[in-house]
Scaffold this motif. Structure first.
Motif, PDB file in Angstrom:
ATOM      1  N   ALA A   1       0.813  -1.213   0.000  1.00  0.00           N
ATOM      2  CA  ALA A   1       0.000   0.000   0.000  1.00  0.00           C
ATOM      3  C   ALA A   1       0.846   1.262   0.000  1.00  0.00           C
ATOM      4  CB  ALA A   1      -0.934  -0.002   1.204  1.00  0.00           C
ATOM      5  N   ARG A   2       2.109   1.134   0.394  1.00  0.00           N
ATOM      6  CA  ARG A   2       2.996   2.300   0.462  1.00  0.00           C
ATOM      7  C   ARG A   2       3.820   2.466  -0.814  1.00  0.00           C
ATOM      8  NH1 ARG A   2       1.583   0.791   5.348  1.00  0.00           N
ATOM      9  NH2 ARG A   2       1.725   2.223   7.128  1.00  0.00           N
ATOM     10  N   MET A   3       3.635   1.580  -1.783  1.00  0.00           N
ATOM     11  CA  MET A   3       4.348   1.670  -3.038  1.00  0.00           C
ATOM     12  C   MET A   3       3.625   2.619  -3.997  1.00  0.00           C
ATOM     13  SD  MET A   3       6.936  -0.433  -2.626  1.00  0.00           S
ATOM     14  CE  MET A   3       6.890  -0.043  -0.875  1.00  0.00           C
ATOM     15  N   ASP A   4       4.383   3.217  -4.905  1.00  0.00           N
ATOM     16  CA  ASP A   4       3.789   3.981  -6.002  1.00  0.00           C
ATOM     17  C   ASP A   4       3.507   3.078  -7.189  1.00  0.00           C
ATOM     18  OD1 ASP A   4       3.912   6.652  -4.833  1.00  0.00           O
ATOM     19  OD2 ASP A   4       6.086   6.436  -4.999  1.00  0.00           O
ATOM     20  N   LEU A   5       4.234   1.985  -7.257  1.00  0.00           N
ATOM     21  CA  LEU A   5       4.124   1.072  -8.394  1.00  0.00           C
ATOM     22  C   LEU A   5       4.709  -0.269  -7.986  1.00  0.00           C
ATOM     23  CD1 LEU A   5       3.807   0.411 -11.492  1.00  0.00           C
ATOM     24  CD2 LEU A   5       6.055   1.447 -11.816  1.00  0.00           C
ATOM     25  N   VAL A   6       4.139  -1.340  -8.528  1.00  0.00           N
ATOM     26  CA  VAL A   6       4.690  -2.685  -8.338  1.00  0.00           C
ATOM     27  C   VAL A   6       5.062  -3.240  -9.713  1.00  0.00           C
ATOM     28  CG1 VAL A   6       4.164  -5.069  -7.665  1.00  0.00           C
ATOM     29  CG2 VAL A   6       3.453  -3.171  -6.199  1.00  0.00           C
ATOM     30  N   VAL A   7       6.286  -3.728  -9.834  1.00  0.00           N
ATOM     31  CA  VAL A   7       6.744  -4.396 -11.054  1.00  0.00           C
ATOM     32  C   VAL A   7       6.862  -5.874 -10.719  1.00  0.00           C
ATOM     33  CG1 VAL A   7       8.638  -4.651 -12.690  1.00  0.00           C
ATOM     34  CG2 VAL A   7       7.954  -2.369 -11.918  1.00  0.00           C
ATOM     35  N   THR A   8       6.198  -6.714 -11.495  1.00  0.00           N
ATOM     36  CA  THR A   8       6.121  -8.117 -11.097  1.00  0.00           C
ATOM     37  C   THR A   8       5.965  -9.053 -12.281  1.00  0.00           C
ATOM     38  OG1 THR A   8       4.927  -9.662  -9.635  1.00  0.00           O
ATOM     39  CG2 THR A   8       3.595  -8.036 -10.825  1.00  0.00           C
ATOM     40  N   ASP A   9       6.388 -10.302 -12.081  1.00  0.00           N
ATOM     41  CA  ASP A   9       6.078 -11.366 -13.044  1.00  0.00           C
ATOM     42  C   ASP A   9       5.309 -12.480 -12.335  1.00  0.00           C
ATOM     43  OD1 ASP A   9       7.982 -12.684 -11.531  1.00  0.00           O
ATOM     44  OD2 ASP A   9       9.338 -13.133 -13.201  1.00  0.00           O
ATOM     45  N   ARG A  10       4.661 -12.129 -11.217  1.00  0.00           N
ATOM     46  CA  ARG A  10       3.891 -13.081 -10.432  1.00  0.00           C
ATOM     47  C   ARG A  10       2.413 -12.701 -10.432  1.00  0.00           C
ATOM     48  NH1 ARG A  10       6.949 -15.724  -5.426  1.00  0.00           N
ATOM     49  NH2 ARG A  10       5.437 -17.255  -6.125  1.00  0.00           N
ATOM     50  N   LEU A  11       1.554 -13.717 -10.494  1.00  0.00           N
ATOM     51  CA  LEU A  11       0.115 -13.489 -10.469  1.00  0.00           C
ATOM     52  C   LEU A  11      -0.288 -12.719  -9.213  1.00  0.00           C
ATOM     53  CD1 LEU A  11      -2.689 -16.018 -11.291  1.00  0.00           C
ATOM     54  CD2 LEU A  11      -2.734 -14.816  -9.118  1.00  0.00           C
ATOM     55  N   HIS A  12       0.174 -13.171  -8.048  1.00  0.00           N
ATOM     56  CA  HIS A  12      -0.235 -12.497  -6.825  1.00  0.00           C
ATOM     57  C   HIS A  12       0.458 -11.159  -6.629  1.00  0.00           C
ATOM     58  CE1 HIS A  12      -2.009 -16.440  -5.266  1.00  0.00           C
ATOM     59  NE2 HIS A  12      -2.987 -15.565  -5.368  1.00  0.00           N
ATOM     60  N   GLY A  13       1.570 -10.944  -7.300  1.00  0.00           N
ATOM     61  CA  GLY A  13       2.151  -9.612  -7.294  1.00  0.00           C
ATOM     62  C   GLY A  13       1.184  -8.624  -7.924  1.00  0.00           C
ATOM     63  N   LEU A  14       0.556  -9.049  -9.028  1.00  0.00           N
ATOM     64  CA  LEU A  14      -0.437  -8.223  -9.708  1.00  0.00           C
ATOM     65  C   LEU A  14      -1.687  -8.043  -8.845  1.00  0.00           C
ATOM     66  CD1 LEU A  14      -1.716  -6.888 -12.278  1.00  0.00           C
ATOM     67  CD2 LEU A  14      -2.470  -9.195 -12.909  1.00  0.00           C
ATOM     68  N   VAL A  15      -2.240  -9.156  -8.377  1.00  0.00           N
ATOM     69  CA  VAL A  15      -3.513  -9.102  -7.656  1.00  0.00           C
ATOM     70  C   VAL A  15      -3.395  -8.318  -6.353  1.00  0.00           C
ATOM     71  CG1 VAL A  15      -5.257 -10.490  -6.472  1.00  0.00           C
ATOM     72  CG2 VAL A  15      -4.359 -11.234  -8.684  1.00  0.00           C
ATOM     73  N   LEU A  16      -2.342  -8.559  -5.590  1.00  0.00           N
ATOM     74  CA  LEU A  16      -2.198  -7.875  -4.309  1.00  0.00           C
ATOM     75  C   LEU A  16      -1.940  -6.385  -4.480  1.00  0.00           C
ATOM     76  CD1 LEU A  16      -0.180 -10.489  -2.214  1.00  0.00           C
ATOM     77  CD2 LEU A  16      -2.644 -10.104  -2.297  1.00  0.00           C
ATOM     78  N   ALA A  17      -1.227  -6.013  -5.535  1.00  0.00           N
ATOM     79  CA  ALA A  17      -1.032  -4.588  -5.809  1.00  0.00           C
ATOM     80  C   ALA A  17      -2.375  -3.928  -6.110  1.00  0.00           C
ATOM     81  CB  ALA A  17      -0.062  -4.399  -6.975  1.00  0.00           C
ATOM     82  N   LEU A  18      -3.147  -4.528  -7.031  1.00  0.00           N
ATOM     83  CA  LEU A  18      -4.437  -3.954  -7.404  1.00  0.00           C
ATOM     84  C   LEU A  18      -5.409  -3.980  -6.237  1.00  0.00           C
ATOM     85  CD1 LEU A  18      -4.890  -5.424 -10.999  1.00  0.00           C
ATOM     86  CD2 LEU A  18      -4.036  -3.169 -10.325  1.00  0.00           C
TER      87      LEU A  18
END
Length: 321
Positions: free
Chosen positions: A199-216
């Motif tokens: 929640a404290r990130m401005d952006l998440v860069v990921t190649d993981r499914l949950h990296g995407l889902v948890l960021a959104l």
């Protein structure tokens, strides 16, 4: 000879190190010299700034003064400066003095310490350095696993390209891990802890499914790269969430990454918050909604082959798949 100062510090030594505090202290000294109209150069470690002026390449006779900025005054490298720049007026500023009799200390004509035996401590130079421009804080979530994809795996290629590209971005990078561990202090122990970091990130860069889902889920834009040739679960999930910032590994390029980077840090902020609202407003829009019905139905296919696969329902109104 016109006065000219060479600024040095632990950031100048090949096997030294450049810390954020050291460099901010240097910026403070540079600011003071500029205001006074004093000419200076900075000697950098070749390991930190390969294309800058390096200590080994400096012509000592070109300088009237040598200033050592920040850090502790000790060791052979500092003493070597006294030998090599013996003709210069040598000053240490914002430094720590451990032993007032150390030749590394006594070799200076003047020492303006931040702390020294029997002396009142002074604020570190970094505290009053000129303000630095803020940069995006970027969480990086990568995986090197997922061997179930066999020959379609291109995770190594994706990670190498992503990290090489990220290294050139002016941002604060933070390597993150979604794996939980209650014993390792470096890892989060609960999903809530992971979510608090994201929640404290401005952006998440990921190649993981949950990296995407948890960021959104936290309303944070994600730049996703599907590391499986032909696309796999990450592409499917981006589609399910209506999230456009996805690059297939087959089409991975700096140009595409730069495009989605810019989008994520502008329009993507609003888009991510919209996806988060949809998650909250449509809590039953996932496969769990059909679980109760599936539990109550007889499974005629058990033991007779592949189970039936529910292909899902139509997209929710207003959501772009």
């Amino acid at each position: 000879m016109r006065e000219r100062v060479l600024l040095t510090g632990w950031f100048s030594f090949l096997d030294g190190e450049a810390t954020a505090g050291d460099v901010l202290a240097l910026r403070r000294v540079e600011d003071v010299l500029r205001q006074e109209g004093i000419d200076y150069d900075v000697a950098w470690s070749a390991g930190f700034r390969p294309s800058a002026l390096h200590l080994d390449d400096v012509r000592p006779l070109a300088y009237t003064h040598l200033v050592f900025v920040c850090g502790p005054l000790h060791g052979s490298q500092v003493k070597e400066l006294h030998r090599r720049f013996a003709h210069c007026v040598r000053i240490a500023v914002g430094t720590s003095v451990l032993d007032v009799q150390d030749p590394a200390v006594t070799g200076f004509h003047r020492v303006l310490p931040r702390d020294a035996p029997a002396a009142e401590p002074e604020p570190d130079l970094a505290a009053h350095a000129p303000a630095e421009p803020a940069t995006p804080v970027v969480g990086v979530i990568l995986t090197h696993g997922q061997h179930e994809y066999g020959a379609r795996r291109r995770h190594g290629e994706a990670a190498e390209e992503l990290t090489r590209w990220l290294k050139e971005k002016d941002c604060a990078r933070l390597e993150l891990e979604t794996r939980l561990d209650s014993r390792d202090w470096r890892l989060c122990a609960t999903p809530g802890q992971v979510q608090s970091v994201l929640a404290r990130m401005d952006l998440v860069v990921t190649d993981r499914l949950h990296g995407l889902v948890l960021a959104l889920r936290g309303g944070v834009p994600a730049l996703a790269v599907d590391p499986v040739a032909g696309g796999a679960k990450l592409t499917a999930q981006a589609d399910a969430c209506g999230w456009p910032a996805l690059v297939p590994v087959d089409r991975l390029s700096t140009r595409r990454l730069d495009h989605w980077w810019q989008w994520c840090l502008t329009s993507g902020r609003v888009a991510a918050r919209q996806v988060r609202r949809e998650f909250l407003e449509e809590p039953d829009a996932d496969s769990a909604a059909g679980l109760v019905a599936a539990l109550s139905e007889p499974l005629e296919t058990v033991g007779t082959g592949s189970p039936p696969v529910d292909r899902g329902t139509a997209p929710s109104p207003g959501r772009t798949r």
